[in-house]
Each structure stands twice: as structure tokens, then as C-alpha cells.
Design a protein around this motif. Structure first.
Motif, PDB file in Angstrom:
ATOM      1  N   ILE A 139       0.844  -1.209   0.000  1.00  0.00           N
ATOM      2  CA  ILE A 139       0.000   0.000   0.000  1.00  0.00           C
ATOM      3  C   ILE A 139       0.876   1.254   0.000  1.00  0.00           C
ATOM      4  N   MET A 140       1.916   1.249   0.834  1.00  0.00           N
ATOM      5  CA  MET A 140       2.775   2.422   0.911  1.00  0.00           C
ATOM      6  C   MET A 140       3.593   2.608  -0.369  1.00  0.00           C
ATOM      7  N   ALA A 141       3.968   1.493  -1.020  1.00  0.00           N
ATOM      8  CA  ALA A 141       4.682   1.619  -2.293  1.00  0.00           C
ATOM      9  C   ALA A 141       3.812   2.381  -3.295  1.00  0.00           C
ATOM     10  N   GLY A 142       2.538   1.984  -3.400  1.00  0.00           N
ATOM     11  CA  GLY A 142       1.629   2.684  -4.302  1.00  0.00           C
ATOM     12  C   GLY A 142       1.447   4.135  -3.896  1.00  0.00           C
ATOM     13  N   THR A 143       1.354   4.378  -2.587  1.00  0.00           N
ATOM     14  CA  THR A 143       1.179   5.737  -2.091  1.00  0.00           C
ATOM     15  C   THR A 143       2.371   6.624  -2.454  1.00  0.00           C
ATOM     16  N   ILE A 144       3.573   6.063  -2.306  1.00  0.00           N
ATOM     17  CA  ILE A 144       4.781   6.830  -2.647  1.00  0.00           C
ATOM     18  C   ILE A 144       4.755   7.215  -4.126  1.00  0.00           C
ATOM     19  N   VAL A 145       4.347   6.258  -4.987  1.00  0.00           N
ATOM     20  CA  VAL A 145       4.282   6.549  -6.413  1.00  0.00           C
ATOM     21  C   VAL A 145       3.340   7.738  -6.667  1.00  0.00           C
ATOM     22  N   VAL A 146       2.236   7.784  -5.922  1.00  0.00           N
ATOM     23  CA  VAL A 146       1.243   8.837  -6.142  1.00  0.00           C
ATOM     24  C   VAL A 146       1.717  10.191  -5.602  1.00  0.00           C
ATOM     25  N   LEU A 147       2.456  10.177  -4.499  1.00  0.00           N
ATOM     26  CA  LEU A 147       2.814  11.472  -3.912  1.00  0.00           C
ATOM     27  C   LEU A 147       4.114  12.054  -4.469  1.00  0.00           C
ATOM     28  N   ILE A 148       4.934  11.186  -5.096  1.00  0.00           N
ATOM     29  CA  ILE A 148       6.237  11.643  -5.574  1.00  0.00           C
ATOM     30  C   ILE A 148       6.165  12.835  -6.554  1.00  0.00           C
ATOM     31  N   PRO A 149       5.272  12.814  -7.571  1.00  0.00           N
ATOM     32  CA  PRO A 149       5.297  13.928  -8.537  1.00  0.00           C
ATOM     33  C   PRO A 149       5.124  15.300  -7.878  1.00  0.00           C
ATOM     34  N   THR A 150       4.114  15.440  -7.002  1.00  0.00           N
ATOM     35  CA  THR A 150       3.895  16.771  -6.425  1.00  0.00           C
ATOM     36  C   THR A 150       4.982  17.132  -5.420  1.00  0.00           C
ATOM     37  N   VAL A 151       5.476  16.149  -4.676  1.00  0.00           N
ATOM     38  CA  VAL A 151       6.502  16.468  -3.680  1.00  0.00           C
ATOM     39  C   VAL A 151       7.794  16.917  -4.361  1.00  0.00           C
ATOM     40  N   ILE A 152       8.186  16.223  -5.441  1.00  0.00           N
ATOM     41  CA  ILE A 152       9.412  16.620  -6.142  1.00  0.00           C
ATOM     42  C   ILE A 152       9.235  17.991  -6.774  1.00  0.00           C
ATOM     43  N   MET A 153       8.069  18.208  -7.388  1.00  0.00           N
ATOM     44  CA  MET A 153       7.800  19.514  -7.983  1.00  0.00           C
ATOM     45  C   MET A 153       7.906  20.597  -6.917  1.00  0.00           C
ATOM     46  N   PHE A 154       7.367  20.297  -5.761  1.00  0.00           N
ATOM     47  CA  PHE A 154       7.371  21.267  -4.664  1.00  0.00           C
ATOM     48  C   PHE A 154       8.798  21.544  -4.182  1.00  0.00           C
ATOM     49  N   LEU A 155       9.597  20.484  -4.008  1.00  0.00           N
ATOM     50  CA  LEU A 155      10.954  20.681  -3.515  1.00  0.00           C
ATOM     51  C   LEU A 155      11.794  21.488  -4.515  1.00  0.00           C
ATOM     52  N   LEU A 156      11.589  21.218  -5.816  1.00  0.00           N
ATOM     53  CA  LEU A 156      12.373  21.933  -6.829  1.00  0.00           C
ATOM     54  C   LEU A 156      11.962  23.401  -6.919  1.00  0.00           C
ATOM     55  N   LEU A 157      10.665  23.659  -6.778  1.00  0.00           N
ATOM     56  CA  LEU A 157      10.158  25.016  -7.023  1.00  0.00           C
ATOM     57  C   LEU A 157       9.673  25.673  -5.736  1.00  0.00           C
ATOM     58  N   GLN A 158      10.264  25.277  -4.614  1.00  0.00           N
ATOM     59  CA  GLN A 158       9.717  25.717  -3.331  1.00  0.00           C
ATOM     60  C   GLN A 158       9.563  27.238  -3.216  1.00  0.00           C
ATOM     61  N   ASN A 159      10.589  27.971  -3.646  1.00  0.00           N
ATOM     62  CA  ASN A 159      10.518  29.427  -3.495  1.00  0.00           C
ATOM     63  C   ASN A 159       9.384  30.032  -4.296  1.00  0.00           C
ATOM     64  N   LEU A 160       9.228  29.526  -5.532  1.00  0.00           N
ATOM     65  CA  LEU A 160       8.149  30.018  -6.387  1.00  0.00           C
ATOM     66  C   LEU A 160       6.791  29.688  -5.756  1.00  0.00           C
ATOM     67  N   PHE A 161       6.677  28.464  -5.243  1.00  0.00           N
ATOM     68  CA  PHE A 161       5.458  28.026  -4.571  1.00  0.00           C
ATOM     69  C   PHE A 161       5.093  28.975  -3.439  1.00  0.00           C
ATOM     70  N   VAL A 162       6.073  29.168  -2.548  1.00  0.00           N
ATOM     71  CA  VAL A 162       5.815  29.944  -1.339  1.00  0.00           C
ATOM     72  C   VAL A 162       5.439  31.374  -1.691  1.00  0.00           C
ATOM     73  N   LYS A 163       6.191  31.973  -2.626  1.00  0.00           N
ATOM     74  CA  LYS A 163       5.904  33.356  -3.016  1.00  0.00           C
ATOM     75  C   LYS A 163       4.506  33.481  -3.603  1.00  0.00           C
ATOM     76  N   SER A 164       4.176  32.580  -4.523  1.00  0.00           N
ATOM     77  CA  SER A 164       2.873  32.685  -5.192  1.00  0.00           C
ATOM     78  C   SER A 164       1.744  32.427  -4.218  1.00  0.00           C
ATOM     79  N   LEU A 165       1.985  31.488  -3.309  1.00  0.00           N
ATOM     80  CA  LEU A 165       0.953  31.150  -2.338  1.00  0.00           C
ATOM     81  C   LEU A 165       0.621  32.365  -1.486  1.00  0.00           C
ATOM     82  N   VAL A 166       1.663  33.019  -0.985  1.00  0.00           N
ATOM     83  CA  VAL A 166       1.449  34.168  -0.116  1.00  0.00           C
ATOM     84  C   VAL A 166       0.822  35.321  -0.890  1.00  0.00           C
ATOM     85  N   ARG A 167       1.309  35.516  -2.136  1.00  0.00           N
ATOM     86  CA  ARG A 167       0.790  36.634  -2.923  1.00  0.00           C
ATOM     87  C   ARG A 167      -0.680  36.437  -3.245  1.00  0.00           C
TER      88      ARG A 167
END
Lengths: 279, 246
Positions: A246-274
Motif C-alpha cells: 500500500i505504501m509503495a503505491g502511495t509513494i508513487v502517487v505522492l512523488i510527482p507533487t513532492v518533487i515539484m514542490f521541492l524543486l520550485l519551493q521558493n516560487l510556490f511559497v511566493k505565489s501562495l502568499v501573494r
């Protein structure tokens, strides 16, 4: 002297507190990755193991066998991609209209839009929306997954605010040079809004990728479901309660958004606050 | 279709199930909002001290923002699982609590609160951090250096300065916990045991799609819609007056 000792003490305490908090907050993800790499014997051993003995990748293969994850990922990509594109398209155009034009019914329609700003469409509207989809014959289709979410007050507001902050002189200059309103939008405003569009795009994408209730009710066929529903399918389908799979499948599902978030964290945070977006 | 006037609403507010769902919602949303706000505020204060390693702590602490409510629910179901879960093991080892979290009262409610707070916290921390950056450094310095009265200053100076952000976050969190938390509940407890963790949105889902009671479910939609209108009104009415930083 005294001041600096105290400061050192504070820094040390803060450091310790932060390490503890970081460990606790990232623990669910870390332990999920760990158990996804454990063999069934390790998974069911008590007390639970913190680190896997080896790298047991069979869980990942089993997860893909248990639930049609590839197809679900494709569905989620189509849904999130289409919703992101739709929201940006309608948001930019309507934001431009509210910021730069005067037209009949502007205030009335703006207020109507304003009232829905905080309304989570996915949940509050679910009953009427479902009935409409049924009438259209869109149940179990990509249309139902995407069309109702292609416009949002948040995006309109965001781009309206942004366009209002761009000096009017630019518009006048463009007009004198003979640019049509559409040319002014595509050649002047949009190039000036790249960071804004990028930020809105990732926030919209994560929002759509993570949608749950709507796909749950409007899709009944397994091959049209999305990854978030897939997670629940995994729990239901894994009859032996092997949480490694179950967790293997869960990791597959969460990986795309988490990696995107880690790579673009500053852009995320700025846009979120703005934007003050709900996310 | 037959027009029945307000009969559906009458039935709704005389249904014990629905009254229970309202109570559950109030308890769950209230507890989650308070926990999230205070935890986020303190973590933001710590992150704002900019001690070495802060970028790494930030990156890791923010991650749940990118994780969906459904996955947050799955992760916590695993952690609290009586056989394989590490958090369950921790609780039984150190507090002697050895229960099936998902099916026992009141632990099922705690379980969904853990997952919900964990999921929503990064959002609040991000906003508090942005707010703290707008407060002049010397005010913060003064509060962190002056040991004994630091607590007092945090409550008397920094927290009030951030009140517009807190207000915004409380509203946003109420919305998250009332609606997006549906996925957490559906994955973890399915509203159980019995209807112990059935919130208003979960009740709506059950009535509309499990029991096919479209009339009652529509009335429930209208109730939620009105709640949202009130929340939005409160936000803009009071928010307009209070949006100032100093």
C-alpha cells in the motif's frame, strides 16, 4: 557578553527544537518510504522496523499489479493538466477584462464572482453538479473531471490584481503604436507576468492533482479513476493488509507533487502568499 | 419533481444524525484549527530565528503542503495501524495506549485530527513566516534576547502584530477542515466507528451518494453553502477593518 551568551543559548535551543520538529513532521513520509522497501516478513515483524534490511522493490511491482496505477496516473495528468490550462486561460482573460475594460454588468458580475471566492466548488456544489453531469451524460468521462473546474474566482482575482499593478502608461503607449487590446495582452502583459503565471500554474496543478471527492462520485469505472482514489483502492484491494505494498503505491502517487514542490519551493511559497490561494 | 416547500429542511434539523454531524464538525474543526494555529505560529517563530540549517528544516517541514488529504490519511492510517504502525507502537510503549485507533472512540477522532493538522500546518507556517518578515528585526530581536519576558513579549507584541494573518488563517483553516478533510475521513475512518467521525460534508456524501436521498442531501448542500456565505461575509467585514500590520 551576557547578551551573546544568552543568544547562543537561544540559538542552541531553537536548533534542537527545530531538529525535533523536522523529525516528527517528516517521519510519516520517511517511514512510508522505509516500509515500502521491506519484505512481508519485515513488515509484519513486531516491533515495527525503522529501517529496511535491503531494498525490496517487489512491493512497487505488486502495487502496479493490484491497481491499474499507470492508467490512473495518466488520468490524473490529463485532469490536472486540463484544469490548470483552463483556469489560466479563463483567469487571464477575465482578469484582463476586469482590470482594463469597462463594460455593462461589470460590477454585478464581479460581485457575484466575489461571493464564490472562498467556496470550495468541489464539495459544496457536489449534488447539483453531479445532477448536471448526469443530464449531460458526462458521468465517467474526462469532461466531468475537467470542465466544471476550468474557471475559478481565485485565478480571476489574482490576474486582475496583477494587471492593475501594471502602469496604465504602457497600455496607452501600446494603443498609440496601433496595438489591439489582444496584442497588448499577448505581447506586453503576458511577458511581464511570467513568474505570476508559473506560480499560479503549479498551485492549480497541485490542487487538481489532489482532488478527491469529485472524482470519487462522478467516476465509477476503474479505468477512469484518478490516483487519489487509487490510494483508497489499494487499501481495499490489498487483502493481506500488507502495508508495504500500500505504501509503495502511495509513494508513487505522492512523488510527482513532492518533487515539484521541492524543486520550485521558493516560487510556490511566493505565489501562495501573494495569491492567498486555498491550494 | 414535486415541490415540498421547506419540508426537507424541517426533516434535516429534526434528524438526530444531522445534529450529531454538526456537533462532530464543530469539535473536529475547532480542535484542529486551534492546534494548527498555535503549532504553526511557534514553528514559524523558530524558523524565523534563521539558525544554521533553516533552509533544510523549512524544505522538510513544508512537504505536507504538497501531499493530498487522501494521502495524508493513508500515511496516518499506516502509522496508527495496530500491527505495523510506528506511532501506534510509540503510544503503546510510552503511554500504554494500545487500541485500534481507527475503530475505537475517541481515538478515531484523534487519528483524523493528527492527519488533518499535519497536512494543513505548512500552509499556516508559510503565511506566518511571510508575516514575521514584515515585522522589523529589532522588535523580534528584543523579544528573543530578553529571556524571562520572552513568552510575554511573544504574546503581547508579536502575536497581536500578526492578528490579521491569524484571522485569515483561521478562516482558511475552517474551510480546509470542513471540506478538504473529506478525503482524510473517507480514507481513514469512513465516518466511523458508527457515525462518530461523520462530519457535515461526510453526512452529505452518504445521504447523496450512498443512500440516494437527493432531497435531504440538497438541503444539506444549502446549509453548507449558507455557512460558507457567513464565513466569507465575516472575513470581508471584519478583515477589511483589521488589515494592518503596525
Amino acid at each position: 557578553m551576557r547578551k551573546s551568551t544568552r543568544k547562543l543559548l537561544n540559538t542552541t535551543l531553537a536548533e534542537i527544537a527545530l531538529i525535533a520538529i523536522t523529525l516528527v513532521v517528516s517521519m510519516p513520509l520517511f517511514l512510508a518510504i522505509s516500509i515500502s522497501l521491506q519484505s512481508p516478513e519485515e513488515v509484519f515483524s513486531y516491533p515495527p522496523k525503522i529501517f529496511p534490511k535491503g531494498l525490496y522493490f517487489k512491493n512497487y511491482l505488486d502495487a502496479f499489479k493490484l491497481v491499474p496505477l499507470t492508467r490512473l496516473i495518466l488520468n490524473s495528468l490529463i485532469m490536472a493538466g486540463a484544469i490548470t490550462a483552463g483556469k489560466l486561460f479563463t483567469g487571464i482573460l477575465s482578469g484582463y477584462a476586469y482590470a482594463n475594460f469597462r463594460f455593462r454588468g461589470k460590477n454585478v458580475s464581479f460581485f457575484a464572482l466575489f461571493a464564490t471566492l472562498f467556496l470550495p466548488a468541489e464539495t459544496v456544489m457536489i449534488v447539483p453538479l453531479f445532477l448536471i453531469m448526469k443530464k449531460f451524460g458526462w458521468v465517467n468521462t474526462y469532461w466531468a473531471l475537467t470542465i466544471p473546474f476550468m474557471a475559478s474566482a481565485t485565478n480571476t482575482f489574482l490576474f486582475r490584481q496583477h494587471f492593475l499593478s501594471i502602469p496604465k502608461e504602457l497600455e496607452d503607449a501600446a494603443r498609440i503604436d496601433g496595438a489591439t487590446p489582444l496584442q497588448y495582452l499577448t505581447r506586453v502583459l503576458l511577458p511581464l507576468s511570467k513568474a505570476m503565471i508559473g506560480g499560479a500554474a503549479i498551485i492549480n496543478f497541485v490542487y487538481a492533482w489532489n482532488m478527491y471527492l469529485w472524482p470519487l462520485v462522478v467516476i465509477m469505472q476503474d479505468e477512469m479513476k484518478t490516483v487519489q482514489i487509487g490510494v483508497k483502492m489499494l487499501i481495499d484491494a490489498e487483502s493481506a493488509n500488507n502495508w508495504g505494498v500500500i505504501m509503495a503505491g502511495t509513494i508513487v502517487v505522492l512523488i510527482p507533487t513532492v518533487i515539484m514542490f521541492l524543486l520550485l519551493q521558493n516560487l510556490f511559497v511566493k505565489s501562495l502568499v501573494r495569491s492567498g490561494m486555498k491550494g | 419533481m414535486i415541490f415540498v416547500g421547506l419540508r426537507n429542511f424541517d426533516r434535516l434539523f429534526h434528524s438526530e444524525e444531522y445534529i450529531r454531524a454538526i456537533k462532530t464538525t464543530v469539535i473536529y474543526v475547532g480542535a484542529s484549527v486551534i492546534l494548527t494555529i498555535f503549532l504553526s505560529f511557534f514553528i514559524a517563530l523558530l524558523l524565523n530565528m534563521k539558525v544554521p540549517g533553516t533552509p533544510i528544516y523549512k524544505a522538510l517541514i513544508f512537504i505536507p503542503y504538497a501531499i493530498s488529504p487522501a494521502i495524508a490519511g493513508t500515511l496516518w492510517s499506516f502509522l496508527l495501524n495496530p500491527v505495523v504502525g510506528h506511532v501506534n507502537y510509540f503510544f503503546s510503549k510510552f503511554f500504554g495506549i494500545s487500541v485500534d485507533w481507527i475503530t475505537a472512540k475517541p481515538y478515531a477522532l484523534y487519528a483524523i485530527i493528527f492527519a488533518s493538522v499535519w497536512k494543513v500546518m505548512p500552509f499556516d507556517i508559510i503565511f506566518y513566516l511571510a508575516g514575521l518578515q514584515d515585522i522589523p528585526d529589532d522588535i523580534i530581536e528584543a523579544t528573543t534576547i530578553d529571556g524571562a519576558s520572552a513568552w510575554k513579549r511573544i504574546w503581547k507584541i508579536i502575536f497581536p502584530l500578526l492578528s490579521p494573518i491569524t484571522f485569515y488563517l483561521v478562516i482558511m483553516n475552517i474551510i480546509s477542515f470542513m471540506f478538504s478533510s473529506f478525503a482524510i475521513i473517507d480514507v481513514m475512518t469512513r465516518g466511523g466507528p458508527g457515525d462518530y467521525t461523520t462530519t457535515m460534508i461526510y453526512r452529505l456524501f452518504l445521504d447523496a451518494f450512498a443512500f440516494q436521498k437527493t432531497g435531504i442531501a440538497s438541503a444539506e448542500s444549502v446549509v453548507l453553502f449558507l455557512v460558507m456565505i457567513v464565513v466569507t461575509f465575516i472575513y470581508f467585514y471584519f478583515g477589511e477593518k483589521r488589515v494592518h500590520y503596525q
